[in-house]
Design a protein around this motif. Structure first.
Motif, PDB file in Angstrom:
ATOM      1  N   ALA A   1       0.831  -1.211   0.000  1.00 11.57           N
ATOM      2  CA  ALA A   1       0.000   0.000   0.000  1.00 11.57           C
ATOM      3  C   ALA A   1       0.860   1.254   0.000  1.00 11.57           C
ATOM      4  O   ALA A   1       0.599   2.209  -0.749  1.00 11.57           O
ATOM      5  CB  ALA A   1      -0.935  -0.007   1.202  1.00 11.57           C
ATOM      6  N   VAL A   2       1.900   1.265   0.821  1.00 10.63           N
ATOM      7  CA  VAL A   2       2.789   2.430   0.895  1.00 10.63           C
ATOM      8  C   VAL A   2       3.511   2.645  -0.431  1.00 10.63           C
ATOM      9  O   VAL A   2       3.596   3.773  -0.942  1.00 10.63           O
ATOM     10  CB  VAL A   2       3.800   2.260   2.047  1.00 10.63           C
ATOM     11  CG1 VAL A   2       4.843   3.373   2.003  1.00 10.63           C
ATOM     12  CG2 VAL A   2       3.088   2.249   3.397  1.00 10.63           C
ATOM     13  N   ALA A   3       4.046   1.570  -1.017  1.00 13.52           N
ATOM     14  CA  ALA A   3       4.779   1.678  -2.280  1.00 13.52           C
ATOM     15  C   ALA A   3       3.879   2.198  -3.403  1.00 13.52           C
ATOM     16  O   ALA A   3       4.257   3.096  -4.172  1.00 13.52           O
ATOM     17  CB  ALA A   3       5.369   0.321  -2.656  1.00 13.52           C
ATOM     18  N   LYS A   4       2.669   1.669  -3.502  1.00  8.83           N
ATOM     19  CA  LYS A   4       1.748   2.088  -4.559  1.00  8.83           C
ATOM     20  C   LYS A   4       1.301   3.532  -4.359  1.00  8.83           C
ATOM     21  O   LYS A   4       1.178   4.298  -5.329  1.00  8.83           O
ATOM     22  CB  LYS A   4       0.537   1.155  -4.593  1.00  8.83           C
ATOM     23  CG  LYS A   4       0.860  -0.259  -5.034  1.00  8.83           C
ATOM     24  CD  LYS A   4      -0.347  -1.171  -4.901  1.00  8.83           C
ATOM     25  CE  LYS A   4      -0.023  -2.598  -5.293  1.00  8.83           C
ATOM     26  NZ  LYS A   4      -1.192  -3.504  -5.130  1.00  8.83           N
ATOM     27  N   TYR A   5       1.048   3.909  -3.112  1.00  5.45           N
ATOM     28  CA  TYR A   5       0.604   5.274  -2.842  1.00  5.45           C
ATOM     29  C   TYR A   5       1.693   6.291  -3.198  1.00  5.45           C
ATOM     30  O   TYR A   5       1.407   7.322  -3.816  1.00  5.45           O
ATOM     31  CB  TYR A   5       0.222   5.418  -1.373  1.00  5.45           C
ATOM     32  CG  TYR A   5      -0.206   6.817  -0.995  1.00  5.45           C
ATOM     33  CD1 TYR A   5      -1.484   7.283  -1.308  1.00  5.45           C
ATOM     34  CD2 TYR A   5       0.665   7.671  -0.331  1.00  5.45           C
ATOM     35  CE1 TYR A   5      -1.875   8.564  -0.974  1.00  5.45           C
ATOM     36  CE2 TYR A   5       0.280   8.958   0.006  1.00  5.45           C
ATOM     37  CZ  TYR A   5      -0.992   9.400  -0.319  1.00  5.45           C
ATOM     38  OH  TYR A   5      -1.372  10.684   0.009  1.00  5.45           O
ATOM     39  N   MET A   6       2.933   5.985  -2.842  1.00  6.88           N
ATOM     40  CA  MET A   6       4.034   6.912  -3.139  1.00  6.88           C
ATOM     41  C   MET A   6       4.233   7.062  -4.643  1.00  6.88           C
ATOM     42  O   MET A   6       4.411   8.179  -5.154  1.00  6.88           O
ATOM     43  CB  MET A   6       5.317   6.420  -2.465  1.00  6.88           C
ATOM     44  CG  MET A   6       5.281   6.490  -0.949  1.00  6.88           C
ATOM     45  SD  MET A   6       6.774   5.828  -0.175  1.00  6.88           S
ATOM     46  CE  MET A   6       8.011   6.986  -0.758  1.00  6.88           C
ATOM     47  N   LEU A   7       4.193   5.962  -5.381  1.00 10.69           N
ATOM     48  CA  LEU A   7       4.334   6.032  -6.831  1.00 10.69           C
ATOM     49  C   LEU A   7       3.141   6.752  -7.454  1.00 10.69           C
ATOM     50  O   LEU A   7       3.302   7.517  -8.417  1.00 10.69           O
ATOM     51  CB  LEU A   7       4.463   4.622  -7.412  1.00 10.69           C
ATOM     52  CG  LEU A   7       5.781   3.895  -7.139  1.00 10.69           C
ATOM     53  CD1 LEU A   7       5.696   2.438  -7.593  1.00 10.69           C
ATOM     54  CD2 LEU A   7       6.944   4.592  -7.839  1.00 10.69           C
ATOM     55  N   GLY A   8       1.956   6.517  -6.910  1.00  9.45           N
ATOM     56  CA  GLY A   8       0.766   7.182  -7.422  1.00  9.45           C
ATOM     57  C   GLY A   8       0.809   8.688  -7.233  1.00  9.45           C
ATOM     58  O   GLY A   8       0.359   9.440  -8.103  1.00  9.45           O
ATOM     59  N   ARG A   9       1.365   9.139  -6.116  1.00  9.17           N
ATOM     60  CA  ARG A   9       1.494  10.579  -5.881  1.00  9.17           C
ATOM     61  C   ARG A   9       2.465  11.215  -6.861  1.00  9.17           C
ATOM     62  O   ARG A   9       2.214  12.314  -7.385  1.00  9.17           O
ATOM     63  CB  ARG A   9       1.967  10.821  -4.441  1.00  9.17           C
ATOM     64  CG  ARG A   9       0.910  10.603  -3.381  1.00  9.17           C
ATOM     65  CD  ARG A   9      -0.205  11.627  -3.467  1.00  9.17           C
ATOM     66  NE  ARG A   9       0.291  12.988  -3.305  1.00  9.17           N
ATOM     67  CZ  ARG A   9       0.442  13.601  -2.140  1.00  9.17           C
ATOM     68  NH1 ARG A   9       0.099  12.966  -1.022  1.00  9.17           N
ATOM     69  NH2 ARG A   9       0.894  14.829  -2.075  1.00  9.17           N
ATOM     70  N   VAL A  10       3.573  10.538  -7.128  1.00  7.41           N
ATOM     71  CA  VAL A  10       4.570  11.083  -8.047  1.00  7.41           C
ATOM     72  C   VAL A  10       4.006  11.175  -9.471  1.00  7.41           C
ATOM     73  O   VAL A  10       4.191  12.185 -10.153  1.00  7.41           O
ATOM     74  CB  VAL A  10       5.846  10.225  -8.027  1.00  7.41           C
ATOM     75  CG1 VAL A  10       6.821  10.706  -9.108  1.00  7.41           C
ATOM     76  CG2 VAL A  10       6.526  10.296  -6.665  1.00  7.41           C
ATOM     77  N   LEU A  11       3.315  10.129  -9.898  1.00  8.95           N
ATOM     78  CA  LEU A  11       2.787  10.075 -11.260  1.00  8.95           C
ATOM     79  C   LEU A  11       1.388  10.668 -11.370  1.00  8.95           C
ATOM     80  O   LEU A  11       0.792  10.634 -12.445  1.00  8.95           O
ATOM     81  CB  LEU A  11       2.762   8.624 -11.755  1.00  8.95           C
ATOM     82  CG  LEU A  11       4.134   7.979 -11.975  1.00  8.95           C
ATOM     83  CD1 LEU A  11       3.997   6.484 -12.196  1.00  8.95           C
ATOM     84  CD2 LEU A  11       4.848   8.633 -13.149  1.00  8.95           C
ATOM     85  N   THR A  12       0.872  11.221 -10.272  1.00 13.47           N
ATOM     86  CA  THR A  12      -0.489  11.763 -10.195  1.00 13.47           C
ATOM     87  C   THR A  12      -1.495  10.781 -10.807  1.00 13.47           C
ATOM     88  O   THR A  12      -2.347  11.147 -11.612  1.00 13.47           O
ATOM     89  CB  THR A  12      -0.596  13.132 -10.897  1.00 13.47           C
ATOM     90  OG1 THR A  12      -0.241  12.990 -12.279  1.00 13.47           O
ATOM     91  CG2 THR A  12       0.299  14.153 -10.227  1.00 13.47           C
ATOM     92  N   SER A  13      -1.376   9.519 -10.394  1.00 15.92           N
ATOM     93  CA  SER A  13      -2.204   8.446 -10.940  1.00 15.92           C
ATOM     94  C   SER A  13      -3.271   8.030  -9.937  1.00 15.92           C
ATOM     95  O   SER A  13      -2.960   7.449  -8.893  1.00 15.92           O
ATOM     96  CB  SER A  13      -1.331   7.237 -11.309  1.00 15.92           C
ATOM     97  OG  SER A  13      -2.122   6.132 -11.663  1.00 15.92           O
TER      98      SER A  13
END
Length: 289
Positions: A204-216
């Motif tokens: 969950a943490v890994a996906k959330y951080m990547l999602g914030r960077v890519l605004t996904s």
């Protein structure tokens, strides 16, 4: 004395002919008209975005979403976006393998130990596998890393899957509550609960951080689903421990299953409400430059 007639016949040269870039003569640089690739104009209208450097990969106008691009197209350079895209693919494949194993283990616990929470987690883990596959499709095209239409379409599919899964989770939990099914507690249930909770929390943490960077929104939704899986994993542990010491609280396991199902249902409905109009707005911008 100079003849007045000669003064009138000595006009100021037209700047559009003599000086092809009069504005830059005052600012110390010259930018060709119509091009803002590597040299940004000094005077900007209020509607234009702040100055940023992304090479010459994408052309962004007044409205990013109006051009079918996500906000990440303004934040990330092309090589940075591709680097994060590869990380998303690795995390998604890892999530698929791990959550698929956890789903099998959770369904096994559910049928052997009559645990509604375990069944709910198994369904959520299956949902995590599906959502990770959707994210894989979302980022499978390197040229579509900033595509708004592809992003919103993935979110719509996730919303539908969330709603269908929530119906199954709530239905199973209500059935167990109605028939007064009590969970059976043992070491296997504890081990699955702890492993599920910790693993899904990291994902969950890994996906959330990547999602914030890519605004996904799709990647953040996938992270939300992993977070729900982590909560359900620990809820299995809590409900089993409570039932072990207080047998009269047999309904806690089924109640948690109902609550988790309703949360997933609400998130799925909100996702569809937000994303369906955006899919319609951006369907004409499915082009990748």
């Amino acid at each position: 004395m100079t003849d007045p007639a000669s003064q009138e016949s000595y006009p100021v040269p037209d700047p559009t002919i003599v000086d092809p870039c009069p504005a830059t003569a005052r600012n110390g640089q010259c930018a060709p008209d119509g091009f803002t690739n590597n040299h940004h104009q000094q005077a900007k209208s209020p509607s234009q975005p702040e100055t940023f450097t992304t090479g010459h990969e994408m052309k962004i106008t007044d409205s990013v979403e109006g051009e079918g691009l996500l906000e990440s197209s303004m934040r990330l350079k092309p090589h940075e976006a591709q680097s994060y895209r590869k990380k998303v693919l690795w995390v998604s494949w890892f999530s698929i393998v791990v959550t698929l194993i956890l789903a099998v283990a959770a369904f096994t616990v559910s049928f052997m130990r009559h645990s509604s929470s375990s069944f709910g987690f198994g369904f959520d883990a299956t949902l995590d596998v599906l959502s990770s596959f959707i994210v894989l499709w979302r980022y499978s095209n390197a040229a579509a890393v900033h595509s708004a239409h592809r992003e919103y379409l993935a979110c719509v599919v996730l919303g539908v899957v969330f709603i269908l899964s929530s119906v199954c989770i709530v239905g199973k939990a209500i059935h167990d509550l109605a028939t007064r099914v009590t969970p059976e507690v043992d070491d296997f249930l504890y081990s699955v609960a702890i492993l599920s909770g910790l693993t899904c929390a990291v994902l969950a943490v890994a996906k959330y951080m990547l999602g914030r960077v890519l605004t996904s929104r799709a990647l953040i939704t996938d992270g939300f689903n992993s977070l729900v899986g982590s909560i359900m994993g620990f809820s299995i542990l809590i409900s089993a421990e409570v039932f072990k010491h207080h047998a009269d609280v047999w309904f806690l396991d089924g109640t948690i299953g109902v609550l988790i199902g309703l949360i997933i249902l609400a998130y799925g409905i909100k996702l569809l409400k937000d994303m369906v109009p955006r899919v319609r707005q951006t369907r004409n911008y499915e082009r990748f430059e």
